[in-house]
Each structure stands twice: as C-alpha cells, then as structure tokens.
Scaffold this active site. Structure first.
Site, PDB file in Angstrom:
ATOM      1  N   LYS A  11     -20.618  -9.620  33.157  1.00  0.00           N
ATOM      2  CA  LYS A  11     -21.054 -10.433  32.013  1.00  0.00           C
ATOM      3  C   LYS A  11     -21.240 -11.916  32.404  1.00  0.00           C
ATOM      4  CE  LYS A  11     -19.040  -7.415  28.436  1.00  0.00           C
ATOM      5  NZ  LYS A  11     -18.213  -7.392  27.206  1.00  0.00           N
ATOM      6  N   TYR A  51     -26.415  -3.031  21.979  1.00  0.00           N
ATOM      7  CA  TYR A  51     -25.212  -3.061  21.136  1.00  0.00           C
ATOM      8  C   TYR A  51     -25.472  -2.551  19.714  1.00  0.00           C
ATOM      9  CZ  TYR A  51     -22.332  -5.532  24.595  1.00  0.00           C
ATOM     10  OH  TYR A  51     -21.588  -5.878  25.694  1.00  0.00           O
ATOM     11  N   ARG A  87     -13.647   2.551  33.486  1.00  0.00           N
ATOM     12  CA  ARG A  87     -12.897   1.998  32.338  1.00  0.00           C
ATOM     13  C   ARG A  87     -11.461   1.663  32.773  1.00  0.00           C
ATOM     14  NH1 ARG A  87     -15.600   0.832  27.446  1.00  0.00           N
ATOM     15  NH2 ARG A  87     -13.758   1.467  26.273  1.00  0.00           N
ATOM     16  N   THR A  93      -9.956  -3.931  26.603  1.00  0.00           N
ATOM     17  CA  THR A  93     -11.016  -4.819  26.088  1.00  0.00           C
ATOM     18  C   THR A  93     -10.527  -6.262  26.005  1.00  0.00           C
ATOM     19  OG1 THR A  93     -11.783  -2.962  24.753  1.00  0.00           O
ATOM     20  CG2 THR A  93     -12.646  -5.128  24.182  1.00  0.00           C
ATOM     21  N   ARG A 104     -10.382  -7.135  34.140  1.00  0.00           N
ATOM     22  CA  ARG A 104     -10.266  -8.067  33.010  1.00  0.00           C
ATOM     23  C   ARG A 104      -9.011  -8.920  33.100  1.00  0.00           C
ATOM     24  NH1 ARG A 104     -12.810  -3.749  28.697  1.00  0.00           N
ATOM     25  NH2 ARG A 104     -14.890  -4.671  28.556  1.00  0.00           N
ATOM     26  N   ASN A 114     -15.154 -11.119  28.406  1.00  0.00           N
ATOM     27  CA  ASN A 114     -14.179 -10.300  29.140  1.00  0.00           C
ATOM     28  C   ASN A 114     -14.721  -9.691  30.442  1.00  0.00           C
ATOM     29  OD1 ASN A 114     -15.821  -8.487  27.852  1.00  0.00           O
ATOM     30  ND2 ASN A 114     -14.190  -7.412  26.753  1.00  0.00           N
TER      31      ASN A 114
HETATM   32  P1  RTP Z   1     -17.479  -3.016  26.612  1.00  0.00           P
HETATM   33  O1  RTP Z   1     -18.355  -2.253  25.638  1.00  0.00           O
HETATM   34  O2  RTP Z   1     -17.909  -4.454  26.796  1.00  0.00           O
HETATM   35  O3  RTP Z   1     -17.278  -2.305  27.906  1.00  0.00           O
HETATM   36  O4  RTP Z   1     -16.033  -3.133  25.970  1.00  0.00           O
HETATM   37  P2  RTP Z   1     -15.229  -2.096  25.126  1.00  0.00           P
HETATM   38  O5  RTP Z   1     -15.932  -0.754  25.082  1.00  0.00           O
HETATM   39  O6  RTP Z   1     -13.833  -2.157  25.623  1.00  0.00           O
HETATM   40  O7  RTP Z   1     -15.289  -2.758  23.697  1.00  0.00           O
HETATM   41  P3  RTP Z   1     -16.267  -2.479  22.454  1.00  0.00           P
HETATM   42  O8  RTP Z   1     -15.449  -2.026  21.310  1.00  0.00           O
HETATM   43  O9  RTP Z   1     -17.448  -1.630  22.873  1.00  0.00           O
HETATM   44  O10 RTP Z   1     -16.777  -3.946  22.135  1.00  0.00           O
HETATM   45  C1  RTP Z   1     -17.852  -4.522  22.859  1.00  0.00           C
HETATM   46  C2  RTP Z   1     -17.501  -5.934  23.195  1.00  0.00           C
HETATM   47  O11 RTP Z   1     -17.411  -6.691  22.005  1.00  0.00           O
HETATM   48  C3  RTP Z   1     -16.459  -7.725  22.178  1.00  0.00           C
HETATM   49  N1  RTP Z   1     -15.440  -7.652  21.136  1.00  0.00           N
HETATM   50  N2  RTP Z   1     -15.020  -8.709  20.510  1.00  0.00           N
HETATM   51  N3  RTP Z   1     -13.698 -10.477  18.748  1.00  0.00           N
HETATM   52  C4  RTP Z   1     -13.358  -9.188  18.778  1.00  0.00           C
HETATM   53  O12 RTP Z   1     -12.469  -8.750  18.104  1.00  0.00           O
HETATM   54  C5  RTP Z   1     -14.079  -8.301  19.654  1.00  0.00           C
HETATM   55  N4  RTP Z   1     -13.929  -6.990  19.751  1.00  0.00           N
HETATM   56  C6  RTP Z   1     -14.795  -6.569  20.705  1.00  0.00           C
HETATM   57  C7  RTP Z   1     -15.798  -7.554  23.519  1.00  0.00           C
HETATM   58  O13 RTP Z   1     -16.369  -8.486  24.418  1.00  0.00           O
HETATM   59  C8  RTP Z   1     -16.156  -6.134  23.893  1.00  0.00           C
HETATM   60  O14 RTP Z   1     -16.225  -5.984  25.289  1.00  0.00           O
HETATM   61 MG    MG Z   2     -17.953  -0.532  24.499  1.00  0.00          MG
END
Ligand code: RTP
Ligand code: MG
Length: 142
Positions: A11, A51, A87, A93, A104, A114
């Site tokens: 990122k 997204y 993962r 996350t 991370r 992140n």
């Molecule tokens: P990623 O898609 O980036 O691999 O991460 P992830 O599956 O662990 O998380 P996801 O639920 O898909 O969320 C995508 C990205 O959104 C941001 N996020 N911000 N402010 C918040 O509470 C929040 N929650 C999620 C994070 O950058 C996450 O990687």
């Molecule tokens: Mg995700």
C-alpha cells in the site's frame, strides 16, 4: 496441499517508507513466489471497483482516498495454501493487534494505513487478480 495464487498490494504507506523490498522478502521467505508484479497509481474508479464490498462501510471514503494517494505495488503470489499463508504473514488488519514478526506489526501502526492487502479467500483472489492483471502478465512457476 494445492498450489494457489493470491492477490497482494504493497500500500502507499509502505511504498512511501521505502520497504517494498523488505516486504517482498517476507513473501519469499515464507515460500510464496512473486509470479506477477507492477507499480501503479490507482484511479478512484479502479479503487472503487476493487473495494466494492466495502462501499457501505463508514471507512470507505478514507480507504479509497488513501489507496489513491500514491503509487502501490500490486503482485500475484503463488504457493501452497497461498491465500491463507499470505494472510498469516500479513498479520491482523489493525497493526496494533498484529502478532510480532508479521508484516503489519513491523511496517505499520494504523488500521487505515496498514502496509499490505491480501485476498481473504480463493474466490476473492481470482476476482482481484483479474481486475489488475491480464493472463499474459502472470508467470506461474507451479
Ligand atoms: P485488506 O483487505 O487490506 O487485506 O485487509 P483486511 O481484509 O484485513 O480488512 P478489510 O476488512 O477487507 O478492510 C479493508 C481495509 O480497510 C481498512 N479498514 N479501516 N477504520 C477502520 O475501522 C477500518 N477497518 C478496515 C483497512 O486498511 C483494511 O485493510
Ligand atoms: Mg479485505
């Protein structure tokens, strides 16, 4: 166990910290092969397509703003159990909750910036790879 491919992004925060190589090294040390890679600067339209599942979430605007704020590296990783393995080495996350030694934990401090993305399931991996890569841009070594 089956050889899989997964989709990964270094990122904008990690590109800005100049740790692309260190993160690629984590993939390789874990046994994942980089079989496709390029640097891009995502448009809002592309980030929105990528997204789409998060469109209704409160952090969506911040997320798209961040992901379009600078260049990223996008890559296809290949290996046994690649989706789950990636993962695992990425960590939680929220970097504050990520296990020591994960990408991370070592390269990020904020949930909103992140360091890496990784597909969360084989079906997501197929969808995400197809958004960013043409078949001829992927060089499987399986
Ligand atoms: P990623 O898609 O980036 O691999 O991460 P992830 O599956 O662990 O998380 P996801 O639920 O898909 O969320 C995508 C990205 O959104 C941001 N996020 N911000 N402010 C918040 O509470 C929040 N929650 C999620 C994070 O950058 C996450 O990687
Ligand atoms: Mg995700």
């Amino acid at each position: 166990m089956a050889i899989e491919q997964t989709f990964s992004i270094v990122k904008p925060d990690a590109v800005g910290k100049n740790v692309i190589g260190e993160i690629y090294s984590r993939f390789e040390k874990a046994g994942l092969k980089i079989v496709g890679a390029k640097m891009i600067h995502m448009s809002e339209a592309l980030a929105g397509e990528f997204y789409a599942e998060h469109k209704e979430r409160p952090f969506y605007g911040e997320l798209v703003g961040f992901m379009t704020s600078g260049p990223v590296m996008v890559q296809v990783l290949e290996g046994e159990n690649a989706v789950a393995l990636n993962r695992e080495i990425m960590g939680a996350t929220n970097p504050k909750e990520a296990a020591p030694g994960t990408i991370r934990a070592d390269f990020a401090t904020e949930v909103s910036a992140n360091a890496v993305h990784g597909s969360d399931a084989p079906a997501s991996a197929a969808r995400e790879i197809a958004i960013f890569f043409k078949p001829e841009e992927i060089f499987s070594r399986a």
